[in-house]
Design a protein around this motif. Structure first.
Motif, PDB file in Angstrom:
ATOM      1  N   UNK A 197      -7.445   4.327  -5.661  1.00  0.00           N
ATOM      2  CA  UNK A 197      -7.376   2.913  -5.312  1.00  0.00           C
ATOM      3  C   UNK A 197      -7.375   2.681  -3.799  1.00  0.00           C
ATOM      4  N   UNK A 198      -6.531   3.457  -3.090  1.00  0.00           N
ATOM      5  CA  UNK A 198      -6.408   3.210  -1.651  1.00  0.00           C
ATOM      6  C   UNK A 198      -7.720   3.459  -0.925  1.00  0.00           C
ATOM      7  N   UNK A 218       9.076   2.621  -0.529  1.00  0.00           N
ATOM      8  CA  UNK A 218       7.709   2.372  -0.982  1.00  0.00           C
ATOM      9  C   UNK A 218       7.666   1.452  -2.211  1.00  0.00           C
ATOM     10  N   UNK A 258      -4.503   5.005 -13.440  1.00  0.00           N
ATOM     11  CA  UNK A 258      -4.128   3.650 -13.849  1.00  0.00           C
ATOM     12  C   UNK A 258      -4.351   2.655 -12.711  1.00  0.00           C
ATOM     13  N   UNK A 259      -3.885   3.042 -11.516  1.00  0.00           N
ATOM     14  CA  UNK A 259      -4.016   2.133 -10.366  1.00  0.00           C
ATOM     15  C   UNK A 259      -5.492   1.897 -10.036  1.00  0.00           C
ATOM     16  N   UNK A 285       0.437  13.057 -10.000  1.00  0.00           N
ATOM     17  CA  UNK A 285       0.340  11.612 -10.281  1.00  0.00           C
ATOM     18  C   UNK A 285      -1.024  11.213 -10.849  1.00  0.00           C
ATOM     19  N   UNK A 318      -7.148  -0.341 -12.735  1.00  0.00           N
ATOM     20  CA  UNK A 318      -6.783  -1.744 -12.552  1.00  0.00           C
ATOM     21  C   UNK A 318      -7.520  -2.336 -11.353  1.00  0.00           C
ATOM     22  N   UNK A 368      -0.923   8.089 -13.047  1.00  0.00           N
ATOM     23  CA  UNK A 368      -0.651   6.845 -12.309  1.00  0.00           C
ATOM     24  C   UNK A 368      -1.819   6.483 -11.408  1.00  0.00           C
ATOM     25  N   UNK A 369      -2.416   7.524 -10.773  1.00  0.00           N
ATOM     26  CA  UNK A 369      -3.539   7.260  -9.880  1.00  0.00           C
ATOM     27  C   UNK A 369      -4.713   6.673 -10.665  1.00  0.00           C
ATOM     28  N   UNK A 401       5.639  -0.123  -9.154  1.00  0.00           N
ATOM     29  CA  UNK A 401       4.285   0.352  -9.443  1.00  0.00           C
ATOM     30  C   UNK A 401       3.879  -0.207 -10.813  1.00  0.00           C
ATOM     31  N   UNK A 402       2.648  -0.659 -11.023  1.00  0.00           N
ATOM     32  CA  UNK A 402       1.497  -0.588 -10.112  1.00  0.00           C
ATOM     33  C   UNK A 402       1.311  -1.799  -9.189  1.00  0.00           C
ATOM     34  N   UNK A 440       3.015  -2.279  -6.561  1.00  0.00           N
ATOM     35  CA  UNK A 440       2.975  -1.501  -5.335  1.00  0.00           C
ATOM     36  C   UNK A 440       2.223  -0.205  -5.648  1.00  0.00           C
ATOM     37  N   UNK A 441       1.539   0.339  -4.646  1.00  0.00           N
ATOM     38  CA  UNK A 441       0.623   1.457  -4.927  1.00  0.00           C
ATOM     39  C   UNK A 441       1.289   2.819  -5.093  1.00  0.00           C
ATOM     40  N   UNK A 442       2.510   2.979  -4.584  1.00  0.00           N
ATOM     41  CA  UNK A 442       3.127   4.306  -4.608  1.00  0.00           C
ATOM     42  C   UNK A 442       3.720   4.593  -5.991  1.00  0.00           C
ATOM     43  N   UNK A 443       3.306   5.697  -6.619  1.00  0.00           N
ATOM     44  CA  UNK A 443       3.834   6.021  -7.951  1.00  0.00           C
ATOM     45  C   UNK A 443       5.145   6.807  -7.886  1.00  0.00           C
ATOM     46  N   UNK A 480       7.555   9.293 -10.908  1.00  0.00           N
ATOM     47  CA  UNK A 480       7.623   9.732 -12.300  1.00  0.00           C
ATOM     48  C   UNK A 480       8.790   9.017 -12.987  1.00  0.00           C
ATOM     49  N   UNK A 529       0.798  -1.218   0.000  1.00  0.00           N
ATOM     50  CA  UNK A 529       0.000   0.000   0.000  1.00  0.00           C
ATOM     51  C   UNK A 529       0.833   1.272   0.000  1.00  0.00           C
ATOM     52  N   UNK A 530       0.161   2.378  -0.320  1.00  0.00           N
ATOM     53  CA  UNK A 530       0.816   3.682  -0.250  1.00  0.00           C
ATOM     54  C   UNK A 530       0.487   4.330   1.091  1.00  0.00           C
ATOM     55  N   UNK A 547       4.633  21.678 -15.026  1.00  0.00           N
ATOM     56  CA  UNK A 547       5.643  20.613 -15.076  1.00  0.00           C
ATOM     57  C   UNK A 547       6.985  21.151 -15.499  1.00  0.00           C
TER      58      UNK A 547
END
Lengths: 282, 470
Positions: free
Chosen positions: A71-72, B273, A270-271, A264, A274, A267-268, B278-279, B281-284, B286, A45-46, B359
């Motif tokens: 997701x979390x 983490x 995507x997670x 993110x 899924x 990525x968020x 990832x994915x 594991x949940x922590x992304x 870059x 987990x994060x 960014x």
């Protein structure tokens, strides 16, 4: 070795907002209004920060309120119930709210931010303030903690964006009217979505009313180690985890906060995607 | 006569090379780069040691490992005995064998190094520790009977783990409080898997638990409870080893753009983490294509090599002095070069350029030249006017150092700090301005090495034992 952070109660406040009580006796004893915890569900987990909404030192529990946004939080809402435990509940973190008798204060909460403003409102009331509270949500079903807020406020105004309940409009409009009516306001506390806090700060700025906002940027360790949560306040870079989470709303660079919160997004999504598709591979 | 001839023969064995993963392959994985000695190679290397009567190597070691003795044991093929010898003075030999700057310590003092190459003490240390662990025969030294004294250690990094091991062996009831959810400090959050596999740190922590050390995670001292609370709970002494964990930024325009990390954040995401997985594991994290790492230390090398493994096409080190002044170990710089890192030396960032979404898209740099030596003895860099240029980047990691995290000092009345926030110690034994509060490691010295922090832990253990032991 770490204590067993078991969920002792769980309740849906709305379709997407959940209230949980978690066993964390030492945190329950220690925490003060405005502080938060970092939670982690399990090994993979994060770490996510969530404000401590309430605590019961005798029962040894703390209360959190969260909205399903990824997701979390989806896993917490869907997969975790009474008896399940988190791997990590770390806290209390952040500086407590500066509570004193300011006189007449207005507490503004938006969406799930009402959960965050509640302990502050309660503490302000206990400190002898006259408290006017304005809480809002998109629609009636998403209004949370109305009774609790009413119990710690001298006056409570509820708003909905769609007019399905209470005042039809934004919390900031109610606040603006309050200021325009000439009512004396010594301090405003505003917690909710970034655009709401930004507008509230703009509303109070011309009137010169000190305005405290609570920021919820992305965090990792939440002890001042990583700097993920850096925000710009009065042109200075501050870490929300140790210097905040509360800051002078008139000094906060909300646009920077908004941009950094999107870091993110991909990525968020995507997670979350899924997760929703029941994807469990590697 | 006979011994002399023997020694002559010994010196002819060359220093044994460390087998390594091929650079082209290793930048696609996070597995460890050096593969370790085989038993045969270890014995061969160990036989190079001439067993000096007055060994300089021991004096060069901050924890005074009995180096000739453990090397003699390896030479004799008794690898488990070598591991036991190491652990008499060093609770974390598998870690030190990997991350210690031996070239500045034990190996620097090795007599063989005067004419040729020193004995590969670090590689042998790693071999013995790994051998013991792989055999599953991790020995636990005799532990003194409980003496009824309780010591609280704040921070489960190298310094805290060392003092915990030492005091546990002496019969103390030791509790280590760790803010994060895993013990190890920088060994877990900072140093990448490809340089220090986390399974090794976990094994070393498990060994300490076997000695009776209690580790309490997720506990931020200064927030959940204070140093004074610990005394009220019945601890007789407190050792503060919270490290220098706060990141330093350069305060140049654009530094808060998305895609710009502190090294602490970048490495914590990847290492602690496991964001590189990832994915799953949940922590992304870059995964930048063009990544610039600012700084020239070991942390910068760890970050830039992590960036490569996360898929960077261009990974740059931006460092304001020349390679000679780089604080990173030569081995780390060498590994980074082999892997294709581009070094922009005598270069310093002056501004980050962003797009509308906030960014980072570029870094404006200025060329530097070296002037007179500064306080550190290194020639100080001076900007060359009109030499600015921009490189395209989508990710930046700022690795220009760390500073003291104020949480413990700020919540401990009477604990004196210097103007940079580091805890003032009254002597080399780690005593502070508060009775029965000791401190050591980076929170005293500022960011230094794993082994120096461990050395401070050993000394404070001795001081606490002297004070409380009788």
């Amino acid at each position: 070795m770490s204590p067993n952070y078991v969920i002792t109660q769980k309740q849906n406040l709305s379709e997407t907002v959940v209230r949980m009580e978690i066993r964390a006796p030492e945190i329950a004893k220690r925490r003060r209004a405005g502080q938060f915890v970092v939670l982690k569900i399990d090994e993979k987990g994060e770490r996510i920060p969530l404000t401590i909404v309430d605590s019961d030192a005798e029962a040894g529990t703390i209360t959190i309120i969260f909205q399903v946004v990824g997701k979390t939080t989806a896993r917490m809402a869907e997969e975790m119930g009474v008896g399940d435990a988190f791997e990590v509940v770390q806290g209390p973190l952040g500086r407590p709210t500066e509570i004193e008798n300011f006189g007449r204060v207005v507490c503004v909460g938006g969406g799930v931010g009402v959960g965050v403003i509640y302990p502050i409102t309660k503490a302000l009331k206990e400190a002898g303030n006259e408290v006017v509270s304005i809480i809002g949500a998109r629609t009636k079903d998403l209004v949370i903690l109305e009774d609790e807020m009413a119990a710690v406020s001298d006056r409570l105004i509820v708003c909905t964006d769609d007019g399905s309940y209470g005042f039809h409009g934004f919390v900031s409009v109610v606040l603006e009217d309050l200021i325009a009516s000439g009512e004396r306001i010594d301090r405003v506390f505003a917690i909710g979505p970034v655009p709401m806090m930004k507008v509230v700060a703009e509303v109070t700025r011309p009137a010169g009313i000190p305005t405290i906002v609570s920021l919820n940027p992305i965090m990792v360790d939440a002890t001042g180690m990583c700097g993920a949560c850096r925000v710009s306040v009065g042109g200075r870079t501050r870490f929300a985890c140790v210097d905040g989470p509360e800051f002078d709303g008139h000094e906060v660079d909300f646009d920077l906060l908004t941009k950094r919160l999107r870091m993110y997004c991909e990525q968020e999504a995507e997670a979350y995607e899924r997760h929703r598709c029941g994807w469990h591979g590697n | 006569m006979e011994t002399e001839r023997k020694q002559e023969k010994k010196e002819k064995i060359p220093r044994q090379a460390m087998p390594e993963q091929d650079p082209a392959r290793r930048i696609k994985n996070f597995d460890e780069v050096p593969l370790g000695y085989s038993p045969e190679t270890a014995v061969k290397e160990a036989r190079r040691c001439i067993q000096c009567k007055k060994p300089g190597c021991i004096a060069g070691c901050p924890v005074e490992v009995q180096i000739p003795k453990f090397i003699r044991e390896i030479a004799a093929g008794d690898f488990l005995a070598a591991a036991r010898t190491l652990k008499e003075t060093n609770s974390l030999p598998a870690v030190c064998g990997r991350v210690c700057p031996q070239e500045d310590q034990c190996e620097k003092e090795c007599v063989l190094g005067k004419k040729g190459e020193p004995v590969a003490i670090g590689r042998l240390e790693r071999f013995a520790a790994d051998y013991e662990r792989a055999r599953g025969e991790v020995s636990v030294p005799p532990v003194a009977p409980p003496n009824g004294k309780r010591v609280a250690v704040i921070g489960a990094g190298p310094s805290g783990l060392t003092i915990a091991g030492d005091l546990a062996k002496l019969g103390y009831e030791v509790t280590v409080f760790e803010a994060l959810h895993k013990a190890g400090g920088v060994l877990i959050y900072g140093i990448p898997e490809f340089r220090l596999p986390k399974a090794i740190v976990e094994a070393e922590v498990a060994y300490l638990e076997k000695l009776g050390v209690k580790i309490v995670l997720n506990t931020v001292i200064g927030r959940l409870k204070t140093v004074d609370d610990l005394f009220a709970e019945g601890f007789h002494a407190v050792y503060v080893a919270v490290g220098a964990g706060a990141p330093v930024f350069m305060n140049i325009p654009g530094e808060n753009l998305s895609g710009i990390y502190s090294a602490n954040e970048y490495l914590t995401r990847s290492n602690l983490m496991k964001a590189y997985r990832f994915p799953e594991y949940d922590t992304p994290i870059i995964r930048g294509r063009n990544v610039a790492v600012v700084g020239g230390g070991n942390v910068a090398m760890d970050a830039v090599r992590t960036a490569l493994r996360l898929g960077a096409q261009n990974a740059y080190i931006i460092y304001r002095r020349s390679e000679k002044e780089m604080p990173a170990r030569i081995e780390e710089v060498h590994h980074a070069r082999e892997e294709g890192v581009k070094f922009l030396l005598l270069t310093n960032p002056v501004e980050y350029l962003g797009d509308d979404g906030g960014w980072v898209r570029g870094v404006r740099c200025i060329r530097m030249e070296l002037g007179e030596p500064d306080a550190s003895g290194r020639r100080s860099p001076i900007p060359v006017p009109g030499s600015e240029f921009v490189i395209d980047v989508d990710t930046v990691v700022v690795a220009v150092g760390t500073m003291a995290n104020p949480i413990v000092p700020a919540t401990t009345p009477g604990l004196e700090t210097n103007r940079r926030g580091y805890i003032v110690t009254l002597d080399e034994w780690g005593r502070t301005t508060r009775e029965n509060v000791y401190a050591g490691g980076d929170i005293v010295t500022g960011s230094a090495t794993v082994i120096l922090a461990m050395g401070a832990g050993r000394k404070a253990a001795a001081a606490i034992h002297k004070k409380l032991g009788s």
